[in-house]
Design a protein around this motif. Structure first.
Motif, PDB file in Angstrom:
ATOM      1  N   GLY A  97       0.792  -1.231   0.000  1.00  0.00           N
ATOM      2  CA  GLY A  97       0.000   0.000   0.000  1.00  0.00           C
ATOM      3  C   GLY A  97       0.815   1.267   0.000  1.00  0.00           C
ATOM      4  N   ARG A  98       0.205   2.336   0.505  1.00  0.00           N
ATOM      5  CA  ARG A  98       0.788   3.670   0.431  1.00  0.00           C
ATOM      6  C   ARG A  98       1.949   3.872   1.396  1.00  0.00           C
ATOM      7  N   GLY A  99       2.142   2.975   2.354  1.00  0.00           N
ATOM      8  CA  GLY A  99       3.246   3.121   3.294  1.00  0.00           C
ATOM      9  C   GLY A  99       2.887   4.012   4.474  1.00  0.00           C
ATOM     10  N   ILE A 100       3.851   4.184   5.353  1.00  0.00           N
ATOM     11  CA  ILE A 100       3.663   4.974   6.575  1.00  0.00           C
ATOM     12  C   ILE A 100       4.704   6.072   6.596  1.00  0.00           C
ATOM     13  N   ASP A 101       4.270   7.325   6.787  1.00  0.00           N
ATOM     14  CA  ASP A 101       5.212   8.440   6.761  1.00  0.00           C
ATOM     15  C   ASP A 101       6.178   8.363   7.940  1.00  0.00           C
ATOM     16  N   GLN A 102       7.322   9.002   7.789  1.00  0.00           N
ATOM     17  CA  GLN A 102       8.416   8.889   8.758  1.00  0.00           C
ATOM     18  C   GLN A 102       8.005   9.400  10.138  1.00  0.00           C
ATOM     19  N   THR A 150       5.021   9.362  11.548  1.00  0.00           N
ATOM     20  CA  THR A 150       4.142   8.394  12.198  1.00  0.00           C
ATOM     21  C   THR A 150       4.896   7.129  12.600  1.00  0.00           C
ATOM     22  N   ARG A 151       5.886   6.714  11.802  1.00  0.00           N
ATOM     23  CA  ARG A 151       6.621   5.477  12.075  1.00  0.00           C
ATOM     24  C   ARG A 151       7.280   5.495  13.454  1.00  0.00           C
ATOM     25  N   SER A 152       7.775   6.664  13.880  1.00  0.00           N
ATOM     26  CA  SER A 152       8.501   6.744  15.143  1.00  0.00           C
ATOM     27  C   SER A 152       7.616   6.502  16.358  1.00  0.00           C
ATOM     28  N   LYS A 153       6.296   6.652  16.208  1.00  0.00           N
ATOM     29  CA  LYS A 153       5.388   6.467  17.350  1.00  0.00           C
ATOM     30  C   LYS A 153       4.190   5.600  16.964  1.00  0.00           C
ATOM     31  N   ILE A 154       4.411   4.702  16.000  1.00  0.00           N
ATOM     32  CA  ILE A 154       3.307   3.928  15.442  1.00  0.00           C
ATOM     33  C   ILE A 154       2.658   3.007  16.470  1.00  0.00           C
ATOM     34  N   PHE A 155       3.446   2.564  17.488  1.00  0.00           N
ATOM     35  CA  PHE A 155       2.902   1.627  18.474  1.00  0.00           C
ATOM     36  C   PHE A 155       2.364   2.327  19.723  1.00  0.00           C
ATOM     37  N   ASP A 156       2.369   3.656  19.740  1.00  0.00           N
ATOM     38  CA  ASP A 156       1.809   4.381  20.881  1.00  0.00           C
ATOM     39  C   ASP A 156       0.280   4.383  20.788  1.00  0.00           C
ATOM     40  N   PRO A 157      -0.410   4.321  21.960  1.00  0.00           N
ATOM     41  CA  PRO A 157      -1.881   4.363  21.932  1.00  0.00           C
ATOM     42  C   PRO A 157      -2.390   5.670  21.336  1.00  0.00           C
ATOM     43  N   PHE A 158      -3.486   5.586  20.598  1.00  0.00           N
ATOM     44  CA  PHE A 158      -4.216   6.724  20.036  1.00  0.00           C
ATOM     45  C   PHE A 158      -3.407   7.488  18.989  1.00  0.00           C
ATOM     46  N   VAL A 159      -2.412   6.828  18.414  1.00  0.00           N
ATOM     47  CA  VAL A 159      -1.664   7.446  17.325  1.00  0.00           C
ATOM     48  C   VAL A 159      -2.297   7.020  16.010  1.00  0.00           C
ATOM     49  N   ARG A 160      -2.668   7.987  15.173  1.00  0.00           N
ATOM     50  CA  ARG A 160      -3.290   7.706  13.882  1.00  0.00           C
ATOM     51  C   ARG A 160      -2.490   8.391  12.793  1.00  0.00           C
ATOM     52  N   SER A 161      -2.665   7.901  11.595  1.00  0.00           N
ATOM     53  CA  SER A 161      -2.031   8.550  10.452  1.00  0.00           C
ATOM     54  C   SER A 161      -2.614   9.941  10.277  1.00  0.00           C
ATOM     55  N   ARG A 162      -1.852  10.811   9.654  1.00  0.00           N
ATOM     56  CA  ARG A 162      -2.324  12.174   9.433  1.00  0.00           C
ATOM     57  C   ARG A 162      -3.412  12.264   8.381  1.00  0.00           C
ATOM     58  N   LYS A 163      -3.646  11.189   7.681  1.00  0.00           N
ATOM     59  CA  LYS A 163      -4.674  11.209   6.635  1.00  0.00           C
ATOM     60  C   LYS A 163      -6.044  11.343   7.284  1.00  0.00           C
ATOM     61  N   ALA A 164      -6.825  12.254   6.836  1.00  0.00           N
ATOM     62  CA  ALA A 164      -8.102  12.572   7.483  1.00  0.00           C
ATOM     63  C   ALA A 164      -9.101  11.442   7.386  1.00  0.00           C
ATOM     64  N   ASP A 165      -8.987  10.581   6.346  1.00  0.00           N
ATOM     65  CA  ASP A 165     -10.000   9.554   6.152  1.00  0.00           C
ATOM     66  C   ASP A 165      -9.661   8.266   6.891  1.00  0.00           C
ATOM     67  N   ASP A 166      -8.603   8.260   7.706  1.00  0.00           N
ATOM     68  CA  ASP A 166      -8.258   7.050   8.442  1.00  0.00           C
ATOM     69  C   ASP A 166      -9.254   6.831   9.567  1.00  0.00           C
ATOM     70  N   PRO A 167      -9.954   5.684   9.593  1.00  0.00           N
ATOM     71  CA  PRO A 167     -10.879   5.413  10.683  1.00  0.00           C
ATOM     72  C   PRO A 167     -10.127   4.860  11.889  1.00  0.00           C
ATOM     73  N   LEU A 208       8.258  -2.574  13.188  1.00  0.00           N
ATOM     74  CA  LEU A 208       7.946  -2.113  11.836  1.00  0.00           C
ATOM     75  C   LEU A 208       9.239  -2.120  11.044  1.00  0.00           C
ATOM     76  N   ALA A 209       9.322  -2.961  10.037  1.00  0.00           N
ATOM     77  CA  ALA A 209      10.548  -3.122   9.257  1.00  0.00           C
ATOM     78  C   ALA A 209      10.459  -2.316   7.975  1.00  0.00           C
ATOM     79  N   GLY A 210      11.598  -2.217   7.282  1.00  0.00           N
ATOM     80  CA  GLY A 210      11.627  -1.545   5.991  1.00  0.00           C
ATOM     81  C   GLY A 210      11.657  -0.034   6.110  1.00  0.00           C
ATOM     82  N   ASP A 211      11.525   0.646   4.965  1.00  0.00           N
ATOM     83  CA  ASP A 211      11.551   2.107   4.956  1.00  0.00           C
ATOM     84  C   ASP A 211      10.147   2.645   4.719  1.00  0.00           C
ATOM     85  N   SER A 212      10.043   3.943   4.637  1.00  0.00           N
ATOM     86  CA  SER A 212       8.731   4.583   4.503  1.00  0.00           C
ATOM     87  C   SER A 212       8.330   4.805   3.051  1.00  0.00           C
TER      88      SER A 212
END
Length: 578
Positions: free
Chosen positions: A381-386, A388-405, A427-431
Motif C-alpha cells: 500500500g501507500r506506506g507509513i510516513d516517517q 508516524t513510524r517513530s510512534k506507530i505503536f503508541d496508543p491513540f496514534v493515527r495517520s495524518r490522513k483525514a479519512d483514516d478510521p 515495523l521493518a523496511g523504509d517509509s
C-alpha cells in the motif's frame, strides 16, 4: 483482621506530626502491633549476641579477677543474667498477646543493667574497683542495639543510672568522684535518649509512609475492580443491542432489497462493524492496562495459525478486493504462544492493512530466525510516513490522513500482546512503499495439541446447529440468519431444553451464549461433548475478558458480541469440514 486505614486519616497525621511519639488511637494501636512483632524478630539476634558477650565477660572475670571476686561475678553472670537472656530468646518464638513480650524484653534489659551495677558493687566491696564503662556499654546496648521504644528505654535506663549512683554512694565513693562519674553517665544517657527518640520518630514516619502506600494500593485495586466491572457491564449492555442490529442487517441484506435501500443497509452495516471495532479496541487496551490479560502459551504449528487467520480474514479481504496470501517457511518449528492472543495479534495487523494501507495485496509469512518464530505481515500500500513510524505503536496514534478510521489502538494492542508472550513487534523496511510488520515469538520443537478426535464417519450427514440463547430477540434473529445460510437450526432458550433435545443428536455444532441461566454455556458445551452429541461449537459472549479465537483441542470458537456474520460463518464452515 484489622480494618483498612482511611487515607485522609493518614494525611491528617502526617500534617499534624507526632513530636510526642504518639499517633491517633487507631493508628497507634496498629503501629504498636507492627512494632511489637518487629521487636520479637529483633530480639532473637540481640539475645544471641548478648549471651555470647556475657559468657565472654565471665571468662575474662575468671582470667583477670581474683578468685574470690571472680566466683561472685561469674555467679551473677551465669545464674542471673544469662538465664534471663535465654528466657527472652525462648519467649521470642512463642505466641504472646501484643505488648506482653515488649514488657518482658524491657525487664530483661533492666535485669542486665542491674546485674552490671551489682558486679561493680561486689568489686567495690572486695576493694577491687571496676570502671563504670560497663554501665555505659549497657546503656548504649539498650538504646541502640535492642531497639526498645523511647519512653520505656528512657525510664529503665534512668533506673539503672540511679541504681549505679546509689550503689557508688553506698560503697564509699567520694562526692567529687561520684559527680564526675555521674556527669559522664548522665551525658551518655542523654545521648542515648536523643538517638532513641530520633530512631523511633524515623520508624513512625516510615510506618506512615508504608500505610499510605498500602492504602493507595488498596484504593487503586478497588478502583481497578470498579473500572473492570464498569467495563464488563458497559460491554454487555452495549454489545447486546449491537448484536441484534448486526443480525437484523444481515437478514435485510439477504432479503433482496432494492439497490438504493441495499446501499443504505450496507453503509449501516459498515458503521455498526466500525463501531464494534472501536468498542473492542477500547476494551482491549483497558484490560491490558489493568493487567487482566494472562497468556497461556502452548506449542502451535504456524501452518495452522495461518489457516485460522485465513478463515477469519479471508472473506473481508475478498469483499474489499484485496489479495490475501499466506506462506509457511517455519520447517519443523512450532511457536510457543497463547493461540487466542496470537490470533488477535495477526488479525489486528491484517485488518490494519485492509483498513488503512490502500493495498491490493497483503502477504502473511511464517519463518524461523535465530531460534525464534517470526510472523511477517506485509502490504503493497501507500506506506507509513516517517513522522508516524517513530510512534506507530503508541496508543491513540493515527495517520495524518483525514479519512483514516479508528482510534489508533490496534497496533498498541499488538505491541502489548506480543510483549506479554515474551515477544516483540517491529515495523521493518523504509517509509517508501508498503509496510512490513514483524512479530517475533519464542519457538519450540514440540507439536501442538491435536484437534479433538471425532467418533463419527467423515461421510455421515450433519444434523445441523444447536443454538442456545436466553435473549428472545437475539435468538430469533440468530436462528433466522443461520437458517438463511442454509443450516438446519434447532434453537432453545436455556441449557435444559438443549440437553433434552440433544438425546437424539450425535454430530451437531453448538452455538451458545456463555452466560445462560442456571447452566453456563461452557458447562453445556462440556456436557454435550462428553455425550458426543456435538463435534464442536461456537461460544458467543459479550464478556471481552475472554479472548476471541479457536481452541483446536476442543474444536471450540470463542466470538464476541456483536457477532460479525462473516466471522461466524467462517467459524461454522471450519467446524463443518471433515
Amino acid at each position: 483482621m484489622t480494618a483498612p486505614i482511611n487515607i485522609d486519616q493518614l494525611r491528617q497525621q502526617q500534617t499534624t506530626g507526632f513530636r510526642w511519639l504518639r499517633f491517633q488511637p487507631e493508628l497507634e494501636s496498629r503501629y504498636q502491633a507492627i512494632r511489637d512483632e518487629g521487636i520479637r524478630e529483633r530480639a532473637r539476634p540481640v539475645c544471641a549476641s548478648a549471651l555470647v558477650l556475657f559468657l565472654v565477660y565471665a571468662l575474662l572475670d575468671w582470667v583477670m579477677l581474683p578468685d574470690s571476686l571472680a566466683r561472685q561475678t561469674i555467679f551473677v553472670r551465669l545464674l542471673i543474667t544469662c538465664p534471663t537472656i535465654s528466657l527472652v530468646w525462648w519467649l521470642s518464638w512463642r505466641p504472646m498477646p501484643s505488648g506482653v513480650f515488649l514488657r518482658v524484653y524491657g525487664m530483661a534489659y533492666l535485669v542486665g543493667g542491674l546485674s552490671v551495677v551489682g558486679i561493680i558493687g561486689i568489686a567495690r566491696l572486695n576493694n577491687f574497683p571496676l570502671p563504670y564503662e560497663g554501665i555505659l556499654l549497657m546503656l548504649m546496648f539498650g538504646y541502640f542495639a535492642m531497639g526498645i521504644p523511647f519512653r520505656l528505654v528512657s525510664a529503665l535506663s534512668l533506673i539503672i543510672v540511679a541504681a549505679y549512683l546509689v550503689m557508688e554512694a553506698a560503697t564509699g565513693m567520694t562526692a567529687p568522684e561520684l559527680a564526675v562519674n555521674g556527669f559522664f553517665i548522665m551525658t551518655a544517657n542523654i545521648v542515648g535518649m536523643v538517638g532513641s527518640w530520633l530512631s523511633e520518630h524515623r520508624q513512625r514516619a516510615h510506618f506512615l509512609d508504608r500505610q499510605m502506600l498500602e492504602a493507595l494500593r488498596d484504593q487503586a485495586e478497588v478502583e481497578s475492580k470498579r473500572k473492570s466491572n464498569l467495563i464488563t457491564v458497559a460491554s454487555h449492555d452495549l454489545r447486546q443491542p449491537l448484536n441484534i442490529i448486526s443480525l437484523i442487517l444481515e437478514n435485510l441484506k439477504a432479503d433482496g432489497l432494492p439497490d438504493e435501500q441495499l446501499g443504505l443497509v450496507t453503509r449501516l452495516k459498515s458503521s455498526v462493524t466500525h463501531f464494534n471495532g472501536l468498542l473492542a479496541s477500547v476494551l482491549d487496551i483497558s484490560r491490558l492496562q489493568e493487567g487482566m490479560v494472562k497468556p497461556e502459551p502452548e506449542p502451535l504449528r504456524p501452518a495452522r495459525v495461518l489457516a485460522q487467520l485465513h478463515e477469519t480474514c479471508g472473506e473481508r479481504a475478498d469483499n474489499l478486493g484485496v489479495e490475501l496470501a499466506f506462506s509457511d517457511h517455519s520447517g519443523d518449528q512450532s511457536v510457543l504462544a497463547d493461540p487466542q492472543l496470537l490470533h488477535r495479534i495477526l488479525q489486528n495487523l491484517v485488518f490494519n492493512a485492509l483498513d488503512h494501507s490502500g493495498a491490493s495485496r497483503i502477504t502473511v509469512r511464517a519463518g524461523a530466525d535465530k531460534g525464534r518464530l517470526v510472523f511477517t505481515v506485509e502490504d503493497d500500500g501507500r506506506g507509513i510516513d516517517q513522522t508516524t513510524r517513530s510512534k506507530i505503536f503508541d496508543p491513540f496514534v493515527r495517520s495524518r490522513k483525514a479519512d483514516d478510521p479508528g482510534l489508533g489502538l490496534g497496533l498498541a494492542i499488538v505491541k502489548e500482546l506480543s510483549e506479554l508472550m515474551d515477544g516483540r513487534c517491529t515495523l521493518a523496511g523504509d517509509s517508501g512503499t508498503g509496510a512490513r510488520f514483524r512479530v517475533t515469538l519464542p519457538s519450540c520443537p514440540g507439536e501442538e495439541a491435536p484437534e479433538k478426535a471425532l467418533s463419527f464417519s467423515p461421510d455421515s450427514p450433519h444434523p445441523g446447529l444447536l443454538v442456545v440463547e436466553d435473549h428472545d430477540e437475539s435468538r430469533h434473529w440468530l436462528q433466522r440468519t443461520l437458517s438463511g445460510w442454509g443450516y438446519n437450526v434447532h434453537a432453545f432458550a436455556d441449557a435444559e431444553q438443549a440437553l433434552t433435545h440433544s438425546e437424539t443428536l450425535s454430530n451437531a455444532i453448538l452455538v451458545t451464549d456463555l452466560h445462560l441461566p442456571e447452566k453456563r454455556g461452557d458447562q453445556l458445551f462440556d456436557h454435550l461433548s462428553q455425550k458426543q452429541a456435538i463435534s464442536g461449537g461456537v461460544m458467543v459472549t459479550a464478556d471481552t475478558s475472554m479472548a476471541e479465537g479457536y481452541n483446536p483441542s476442543l474444536r471450540l470458537w470463542t466470538l464476541h458480541k456483536p457477532l460479525q456474520p462473516m466471522r461466524l460463518r467462517a467459524a461454522l464452515q471450519q467446524l463443518m469440514r471433515r
